[in-house]
Scaffold this active site. Sequence first.
Site, PDB file in Angstrom:
ATOM      1  N   GLU A 107      44.637  81.863   5.387  1.00  0.00           N
ATOM      2  CA  GLU A 107      46.030  81.079   5.471  1.00  0.00           C
ATOM      3  C   GLU A 107      46.140  79.630   5.325  1.00  0.00           C
ATOM      4  OE1 GLU A 107      49.240  81.258   9.182  1.00  0.00           O
ATOM      5  OE2 GLU A 107      47.207  81.822   9.559  1.00  0.00           O
ATOM      6  N   ASP A 126      54.366  88.767  20.962  1.00  0.00           N
ATOM      7  CA  ASP A 126      53.703  88.382  22.040  1.00  0.00           C
ATOM      8  C   ASP A 126      54.917  87.737  23.216  1.00  0.00           C
ATOM      9  OD1 ASP A 126      54.487  86.040  21.016  1.00  0.00           O
ATOM     10  OD2 ASP A 126      52.680  84.908  20.861  1.00  0.00           O
ATOM     11  N   GLY A 127      55.937  87.719  22.727  1.00  0.00           N
ATOM     12  CA  GLY A 127      57.037  87.096  23.729  1.00  0.00           C
ATOM     13  C   GLY A 127      57.118  85.621  23.710  1.00  0.00           C
ATOM     14  N   ASP A 182      48.029  86.926  15.440  1.00  0.00           N
ATOM     15  CA  ASP A 182      47.762  85.754  15.138  1.00  0.00           C
ATOM     16  C   ASP A 182      47.023  85.308  16.427  1.00  0.00           C
ATOM     17  OD1 ASP A 182      47.926  83.563  13.544  1.00  0.00           O
ATOM     18  OD2 ASP A 182      49.955  82.698  14.402  1.00  0.00           O
TER      19      ASP A 182
END
Length: 436
Positions: free
Chosen positions: A158, A290-291, A315
């Site tokens: 990444e 994940d909120g 992630d």
Amino acid sequence: MPHSLPSSPKSTPKDGRNGITKFTNCRIVKGDKLVNEDLWVNSVTGKIIRSQAAFYDDFILPDEVINLGGRILSPGLIECQLNGAFGFNFSTLLEPAVYAKKVKELNRQMVKTGVTSYVPTITSQRSELYKRALPHLGPSGYAQAAEDGAESLGAHCEGPFLSPTKNGVHNVDVLRVAETFEDLVDCYGKSNLDSDSPFHPLPIKMITAAPERGNLTRLIPELTSRGIIYSIGHSEATYEEASAAVGAGATMITHLFNAMRPLHHRNPGIFGVLGLAENLPRPYFGIIADGEHLHPTTIKIAFNAHPDGFILVTDSMHLVGLPDGAYQWTNGESASHIVKKGNKLILEGTDRIAGSSITLIECVSNFLNWSGAGIPQALKAVTSTPAAMLGLQGIKGCLDDGADADLVVLSEKRDANGLELVVDEVWKFGTKVFVR
């Protein structure tokens, strides 16, 4: 060879046993349904076997029959963006033997979360780190050593070919621009981009890069011809630039909506390529449920736009499984600290989200409660869809005859907060490796 690859031989049953296990009284994932059906696996071959052929044609009886009491039997979960976990980050410069030991320790912990296969991710770093770490992160399941835990499906780089204005927490000082393929070779190392033997697959499986930077769009075919997936991410790409990248062979979008040009009514940006207007193949895309990274409604919009491309990712950083506090992280040329509070991670001294510390099965439960989707649809986002994105249809992420016998037994817990899926057991290559 890298020390992190499994070395132990596949065990063979003794005392006349055949290594076959039959699961019964279970609900298995088939398409968009949970179906009451038995499943047979063979720990010798590490594969799912056709029960009718085994029982009726070959008159084989299983060594063990396991009654799951109506619980869900799912393919093992596939994680496509894992930066680290349980105290170890893949973007760490260590001596080879130490790095290999850390990878093995992570694999044995990771499988307990239901993740049987994953794509280890290295963020934007100096060239030295890629060249030293990547050989340890290539595909590792060839030996079918169940005791090794979760297996790598190949590494995800990444960066560092990202937009400096959409860098997230990546250090802008190490970001680069690629004009030629040699620029990629200079960064990652020739042996990580070119294999001289079909028996030694490339360590790199996927690269996230901003297609509008340098000549990256023109370089996409050179990557895909080597079996490397090009993923659009950390990018200021317009809709037209993103469409050009998809036309050139980009098949994935890294953490959709995060670290990219936002959707605009006159230029939908990267999100726009999930539409059908240009008659281009629609890419797969990662979503962090994940909120913290995305609003639940944003996740629903993405899912409804292209459900067959929807992949849940965490992630997650090395802070998974660790208590709250501040933890060091190698960030390019310097060492930074990430502050953990619950599942939320923030780069110290900023308000920037620095990955997550959630598990993949927690993302699945969140998605179930936010979207109204069914359990089969949610599990598809961490099994068959990522397998298809990685080119592993029929091998991973399914319960088809001949597929790898990577399995997760799930129970359902319901309370005032909604539905939670709980990992009860994990099987790797037909062998039980975890019981809650």
